[in-house]
Design an enzyme around this catalytic site. Structure first.
Site, mmCIF file in Angstrom:
data_model
loop_
_atom_site.group_PDB
_atom_site.id
_atom_site.type_symbol
_atom_site.label_atom_id
_atom_site.label_comp_id
_atom_site.label_asym_id
_atom_site.label_seq_id
_atom_site.Cartn_x
_atom_site.Cartn_y
_atom_site.Cartn_z
ATOM 1 N N LYS A 118 0.865 -1.184 0.000
ATOM 2 C CA LYS A 118 0.000 0.000 0.000
ATOM 3 C C LYS A 118 0.891 1.221 0.000
ATOM 4 O O LYS A 118 2.011 1.171 0.503
ATOM 5 C CB LYS A 118 -0.873 0.034 1.264
ATOM 6 C CG LYS A 118 -2.106 0.886 1.104
ATOM 7 C CD LYS A 118 -3.197 0.126 0.388
ATOM 8 C CE LYS A 118 -4.396 0.971 0.067
ATOM 9 N NZ LYS A 118 -5.506 0.125 -0.390
ATOM 10 N N ASP A 158 -7.009 4.299 -4.558
ATOM 11 C CA ASP A 158 -7.664 4.103 -3.252
ATOM 12 C C ASP A 158 -8.290 5.463 -2.922
ATOM 13 O O ASP A 158 -8.537 6.261 -3.852
ATOM 14 C CB ASP A 158 -6.645 3.652 -2.188
ATOM 15 C CG ASP A 158 -7.308 3.130 -0.914
ATOM 16 O OD1 ASP A 158 -7.786 1.993 -0.906
ATOM 17 O OD2 ASP A 158 -7.374 3.877 0.094
HETATM 18 P P1 NDP Z 1 -12.895 7.713 -2.850
HETATM 19 O O1 NDP Z 1 -11.843 8.722 -2.569
HETATM 20 O O2 NDP Z 1 -13.405 7.564 -4.219
HETATM 21 O O3 NDP Z 1 -14.131 7.956 -1.904
HETATM 22 C C1 NDP Z 1 -13.984 7.963 -0.514
HETATM 23 C C2 NDP Z 1 -15.308 8.341 0.114
HETATM 24 O O4 NDP Z 1 -15.221 8.137 1.535
HETATM 25 C C3 NDP Z 1 -15.643 9.804 -0.084
HETATM 26 O O5 NDP Z 1 -17.036 9.955 -0.092
HETATM 27 C C4 NDP Z 1 -15.015 10.441 1.150
HETATM 28 O O6 NDP Z 1 -15.605 11.663 1.505
HETATM 29 C C5 NDP Z 1 -15.297 9.396 2.202
HETATM 30 N N1 NDP Z 1 -14.271 9.471 3.231
HETATM 31 C C6 NDP Z 1 -12.937 9.386 3.062
HETATM 32 N N2 NDP Z 1 -12.292 9.523 4.216
HETATM 33 C C7 NDP Z 1 -13.251 9.714 5.149
HETATM 34 C C8 NDP Z 1 -13.211 9.922 6.531
HETATM 35 N N3 NDP Z 1 -12.054 9.963 7.200
HETATM 36 N N4 NDP Z 1 -14.405 10.036 7.177
HETATM 37 C C9 NDP Z 1 -15.577 10.006 6.496
HETATM 38 N N5 NDP Z 1 -15.662 9.810 5.161
HETATM 39 C C10 NDP Z 1 -14.527 9.676 4.512
HETATM 40 O O7 NDP Z 1 -12.287 6.327 -2.299
HETATM 41 P P2 NDP Z 1 -12.781 4.836 -2.619
HETATM 42 O O8 NDP Z 1 -14.239 4.809 -2.846
HETATM 43 O O9 NDP Z 1 -11.864 4.271 -3.607
HETATM 44 O O10 NDP Z 1 -12.438 4.119 -1.232
HETATM 45 C C11 NDP Z 1 -13.390 3.954 -0.184
HETATM 46 C C12 NDP Z 1 -12.950 2.817 0.707
HETATM 47 O O11 NDP Z 1 -12.892 1.613 -0.052
HETATM 48 C C13 NDP Z 1 -11.570 2.962 1.353
HETATM 49 O O12 NDP Z 1 -11.593 2.362 2.625
HETATM 50 C C14 NDP Z 1 -10.679 2.167 0.432
HETATM 51 O O13 NDP Z 1 -9.515 1.719 1.086
HETATM 52 C C15 NDP Z 1 -11.600 1.018 0.098
HETATM 53 N N6 NDP Z 1 -11.302 0.259 -1.114
HETATM 54 C C16 NDP Z 1 -11.165 0.875 -2.324
HETATM 55 C C17 NDP Z 1 -10.924 0.125 -3.454
HETATM 56 C C18 NDP Z 1 -10.853 0.722 -4.794
HETATM 57 O O14 NDP Z 1 -10.731 -0.041 -5.770
HETATM 58 N N7 NDP Z 1 -10.947 2.020 -4.973
HETATM 59 C C19 NDP Z 1 -10.740 -1.335 -3.364
HETATM 60 C C20 NDP Z 1 -10.970 -1.883 -2.069
HETATM 61 C C21 NDP Z 1 -11.221 -1.095 -0.997
HETATM 62 P P3 NDP Z 1 -14.855 13.039 1.193
HETATM 63 O O15 NDP Z 1 -15.185 13.334 -0.242
HETATM 64 O O16 NDP Z 1 -15.415 13.998 2.148
HETATM 65 O O17 NDP Z 1 -13.383 12.777 1.399
HETATM 66 O O1 2IT Z 2 -7.813 -1.701 -1.031
HETATM 67 C C1 2IT Z 2 -7.739 -2.144 -2.192
HETATM 68 O O2 2IT Z 2 -7.862 -3.344 -2.428
HETATM 69 C C2 2IT Z 2 -7.529 -1.189 -3.284
HETATM 70 N N1 2IT Z 2 -7.494 0.000 -3.038
HETATM 71 C C3 2IT Z 2 -7.342 -1.681 -4.682
HETATM 72 C C4 2IT Z 2 -5.906 -2.091 -4.901
HETATM 73 C C5 2IT Z 2 -5.558 -2.471 -6.310
HETATM 74 O O3 2IT Z 2 -4.360 -2.749 -6.508
HETATM 75 O O4 2IT Z 2 -6.407 -2.506 -7.200
#
Ligand code: NDP
Ligand code: 2IT
Length: 439
Positions: A118, A158
């Site tokens: 990460k 992420d």
């Molecule tokens: P984005 O940046 O696209 O969206 C994040 C969302 O969560 C936004 O709405 C953001 O709000 C909110 N958020 C972020 N930090 C906080 C916080 N501290 N408190 C409250 N709300 C918060 O990220 P993703 O959708 O990609 O990621 C969301 C989650 O999914 C994370 O935990 C990530 O690790 C996990 N994840 C992502 C993957 C991916 O492929 N993208 C794969 C697997 C897991 P704001 O706009 O206000 O920041």
């Molecule tokens: O938490 C996760 O699994 C991710 N943010 C996606 C990682 C990736 O390499 O696609």
């Protein structure tokens, strides 16, 4: 755990992630002297390499700004390091290490050959211009590029890192290396990206939840769903839940949540995508546009009555009190889209009330699995159709569910998905580490 805490002080998220795995694996490891002798779990909790670096960049006023960059290369036993990059003001070493540790087990569960990593920075993209984000990404990669590569370490998105940031990072990487390789995933569809990678995490959460619901003869049809977050994972979890016949009533961001009693529909969701991905606005604007919806500043959506909850924002966003309200309101299923969104107290409440509860490393693995499929397509220089990728994603999520059932079913028939995912993910990495000796 005592040794780990002493060696890694002030890293509560890392301790939390490791403790959960230790608790799941303790009896399994105690029963196997070889695992103990080879110190497999102890080695897994020590990153193979941690890179921390200065990221200087010029803002639009011409002033120098300085952020800190990270890449935690946790484990390469079963494949090149693989995992996302997070840009968020809260990023620190503890958060990077917890995410890299979970990623190792998650990637193993996908059955694809990917190690765990990460990375990220405490850079906050909110309020920054496209040019500032580009200059930051270029500076970040100007250091990171020497540590990554298609057979070494393959970053992706992420929190705070989506198509725009991957584009800027890939562009700078390609320029520095003078080669076009699949070193980043989540690339644009016209330049090496995989169909369905943007959708994969959110869709995968729903495919996994569907399998969980099926163990009790249930499905998404007619269910009320609460979702937190409004970014990549939340948007596509909502989209798939709608397609499967559910009613999605909440979305959130770090400032608050919106409750829409009428539920989202296709047009509302398209508006959310535009609002968040193009205009980079706040979720409260949803309630301004759709007057039946109400905005709750500073609150999370877990007090809203629902059948299924999908936390898709960030770590530790469901605490014990939130978990108790979910249970009291009749929620039957919690499927994690975010990484470690439930605190240990929340998890124990879900377990003691026999909820269908899946940890992120199982139910959000569809994102990195599709990244793995993107790597395969890049290596073969081919492109699969959306249907082909969707079929593979579905089958990977069903397979992870089967693994959880196999290792997590308890004497009374309750499926402990935490235990199932931790044992299932650990075994493949442990076998590889045992075969490869003391490295
Ligand atoms: P984005 O940046 O696209 O969206 C994040 C969302 O969560 C936004 O709405 C953001 O709000 C909110 N958020 C972020 N930090 C906080 C916080 N501290 N408190 C409250 N709300 C918060 O990220 P993703 O959708 O990609 O990621 C969301 C989650 O999914 C994370 O935990 C990530 O690790 C996990 N994840 C992502 C993957 C991916 O492929 N993208 C794969 C697997 C897991 P704001 O706009 O206000 O920041
Ligand atoms: O938490 C996760 O699994 C991710 N943010 C996606 C990682 C990736 O390499 O696609």
């Amino acid at each position: 755990m005592a040794k780990l805490i002493a060696r890694n002080p002030n890293e509560p998220e890392f301790h939390q992630a490791v403790r959960e795995v230790v608790e799941s694996l303790a009896s399994y490891i105690i029963a196997d002297p070889a695992l103990q002798k080879m110190k497999v779990l102890e080695r897994m909790a020590e990153p193979e390499r941690v890179i921390m670096f200065r990221v200087p960049w010029l803002n639009d006023r011409g002033d120098i700004e300085i952020n800190r960059g990270y890449r935690v290369q946790m484990n390469s036993a079963i494949g090149p390091y693989k995992g996302g990059i997070r840009f968020h003001a809260s990023v620190n070493l503890s958060i990077m290490k917890f995410l890299a540790f979970e990623q190792t087990l998650k990637n193993s569960l996908t059955t694809l050959p990917m190690g765990g990593a990460k990375g990220g920075s405490d850079f906050d993209p909110k309020g920054k211009s496209d040019n500032e984000v580009m200059r930051f990404c270029q500076s970040f990669v100007t250091e990171l590029y020497r540590h990554i590569g298609q057979d070494t370490d393959v970053p992706a998105g992420d929190i705070g890192v989506g198509a725009r940031e991957i584009g800027f990072m890939f562009g700078q990487y390609k320029r520095l290396r003078d080669e076009f390789t699949g070193t980043f995933t989540g690339k644009g569809l016209g330049w090496g990206g995989s169909s369905l990678r943007p959708e994969a995490t959110g869709y995968g959460v729903c495919y996994f939840a569907n399998e969980m619901l099926a163990t009790r003869g249930e499905s998404f049809k007619g269910k009320v769903v609460t979702i937190s977050g409004s970014g990549n994972v939340a948007q596509f979890a909502a989209e798939k839940a709608l397609q499967l016949g559910a009613k999605v009533v909440t979305l959130s961001d770090s400032s608050g949540y919106v409750y829409d009693p009428d539920g989202l529909d296709h047009d509302k969701l398209e508006y959310v995508k535009l609002l968040k991905n193009v205009f980079r606005g706040r979720i409260k604007e949803y309630a301004e546009r759709y007057p039946n919806a109400k905005y709750f500043p500073g609150e999370r959506p877990w007090g809203v009555k629902c059948d299924i909850a999908m936390p898709c924002a960030t770590q530790n966003e469901i605490n014990g009190d939130n978990a108790r309200s979910l249970v009291e309101n009749g929620c039957i299923c919690v499927a994690e889209g975010a990484n470690m969104p439930s605190t240990p107290e929340a998890i124990s409440i879900f377990h003691s009330n026999k909820l269908l509860y899946s940890p992120g490393k199982a139910s959000n693995a569809g994102g990195v699995a599709t990244s793995g499929l993107e790597m395969s397509q890049n290596s073969m220089r081919i492109k699969w159709t959306r249907e082909e990728v969707d079929e593979k994603l579905r089958s990977i999520m069903c397979n992870i569910h089967e693994v959880c059932v196999k290792y997590g079913t308890e004497e009374d028939g309750y499926i402990n998905y935490v235990k199932g995912a931790n044992i299932g993910g650990f075994m493949k990495v442990a076998d590889a580490m045992m075969s490869q000796g003391c490295v």
